[in-house]
Design an enzyme around this catalytic site. Sequence first.
Site, PDB file in Angstrom:
ATOM      1  N   CYS A  93       0.945  -1.779   0.367  1.00 18.99           N
ATOM      2  CA  CYS A  93       0.098  -0.261  -0.211  1.00 18.99           C
ATOM      3  C   CYS A  93       1.324   1.149  -0.021  1.00 18.99           C
ATOM      4  CB  CYS A  93      -0.698  -0.004   1.184  1.00 18.99           C
ATOM      5  SG  CYS A  93      -2.026   1.604   1.124  1.00 18.99           S
ATOM      6  N   CYS A 138      -0.467   4.012   2.569  1.00 22.27           N
ATOM      7  CA  CYS A 138      -0.047   4.106   3.842  1.00 22.27           C
ATOM      8  C   CYS A 138       1.173   4.643   3.942  1.00 22.27           C
ATOM      9  CB  CYS A 138      -0.396   2.355   4.658  1.00 22.27           C
ATOM     10  SG  CYS A 138      -2.292   1.998   3.571  1.00 22.27           S
ATOM     11  N   ASP A 139       2.159   3.740   3.311  1.00 20.08           N
ATOM     12  CA  ASP A 139       3.331   3.481   3.945  1.00 20.08           C
ATOM     13  C   ASP A 139       4.339   4.301   2.655  1.00 20.08           C
ATOM     14  OD1 ASP A 139       2.533   1.084   4.866  1.00 20.08           O
ATOM     15  OD2 ASP A 139       3.256  -0.048   4.497  1.00 20.08           O
TER      16      ASP A 139
END
Lengths: 306, 306
Positions: A133, A136-137
């Site tokens: 992701c 997300c990261d």
Amino acid sequence: MIYDVIIIGSGPAGLTAAIYAKRAELNLIIIEKAGLSGGQIINTYEVDNYPGLPGIGGFDLSIKFREHADKLGATFVSGEVNGFSLEGDIKVVTMDEGIQYKARSVVIATGGAPRHLNTEGEEKLSGMGVSYCATCDGAFFRNKTVAVVGGGDVAIEDAIFLARLCKKVYVIHRRDEFRASKSITSRLLALENVTILWDSVIEFIQGDEVVKSIDIKNIKTDKKENREVEGVFIAVGYEPNSDVYQKVVETDEAGYIRAGENCETNIPGVFAAGDVRTKELRQIVTAAADGANAITAVEKYLNQIF
Amino acid sequence: MIYDVIIIGSGPAGLTAAIYAKRAELNLIIIEKAGLSGGQIINTYEVDNYPGLPGIGGFDLSIKFREHADKLGATFVSGEVNGFSLEGDIKVVTMDEGIQYKARSVVIATGGAPRHLNTEGEEKLSGMGVSYCATCDGAFFRNKTVAVVGGGDVAIEDAIFLARLCKKVYVIHRRDEFRASKSITSRLLALENVTILWDSVIEFIQGDEVVKSIDIKNIKTDKKENREVEGVFIAVGYEPNSDVYQKVVETDEAGYIRAGENCETNIPGVFAAGDVRTKELRQIVTAAADGANAITAVEKYLNQIF
């Protein structure tokens, strides 16, 4: 005992549904497979985009969600759903051991999981440089060199996104053209810090504690090379956990349960919340919002029917 | 300086948009009116339904949201938006003092506010028994006696919801019939612990530190009475803060900016997030989800256009 609602799944969507349902004094059980709440975030090293809790560990966040539901008195049941009857006014959910639960409504919040490459080193380094992701990261890889694997819209969007913050982005794709739309593909191709490795696959993700490099093979020429990267973003698709429901509840081609923002499925009294439903953005906060929306829809449904 | 995105409003939607935008390395400013972030939650005594942070004070939660955005380096600007030009590729927002900000996209996250009765005692006891959100605050009134004011769908749904957890619910309505749909009205009328006071208004909400009772007047007979209650839920409508945008951005009859889950409005590059947009459920977690969805839509838009 006939419950007001059975919630299946205890990730952010299911736990938020439980929180909202308990606050609404609905009788409920929440069924969880793993015997551990939190869903995908359990295995997330750090979560930095759940508003209000910057930089929290995924496991810690899952505990906070679970404790919230516990504090309100939600009842958890562990086990796998084996069968069900969802179409009548009283829904029946059958567990592996044969126990049956009955309720006036059901919220399916079974989540999903990113597809894996099943490459050597991938599982070991998941969360330690291997990510599924970019939204997300990505921010953890500022000014670093990373690789993106895939050729669809999500892979290309991820690569464009990462190119803004990373020093260098390799895009590794097993074909010689992208499936992604032309407009974003041409945007990607114009970026100076992006190199595309066509006809290529990763054979080995190297690193002891964190990702250090990747062994890449060109599948047309069989030529092998190693590139130093600190992150590998795998964007080769996502699998909703909807298999057992697909015979009854309407899904799209990819298996996502068709449901809009109010989480209503094609079956009255059955709702889908979180990553398992058709939606644009699969994030913790959007899954949690689904849990709230699903219970609001459950309440409206119960008010009308019973 | 042309920003990637200007976010207008610093409630949960705007702050989450800022968090997601900063993590995506977009250049942004966030404009806030009050010089204080958090929107409506600033004035909320206790928030018990934001997943992961049970029982937090509204003001404390607003600080956590703001600190999250600050930690990521979001730039805040204080002041009122006075005018704008949103239709071109470069959007211009003009502040009261004449300063102009330019950006490729705009997220309108200006929120809204529940309509007040403007009754004596209402403002003083707001958050101390007077509430504008049964979903948010109902659970604090378990086994207590409360009043609901209003006659629309929301008021009746609130009353049904509260009847499940409260000892006694009065519904106070200024007319002799409800505007709410027949099905939920008949459901309400069947509840034993609900008493409806038709043709009635609250003249005074009594109490020093917390709500103690209400003075009610029947507007047909002029008869007055006092009833002991610990909570007053006011459900007489909600006003989106969309006035200045209505000439340009499409809204519904009630003034909400028309936008779906992806927050896209009728104007390319202009997005609406949180309570100001058309949506079913206005909660902190659904506003936060909007912030994430809006920035994802911004990124897709910027990828396509620029």
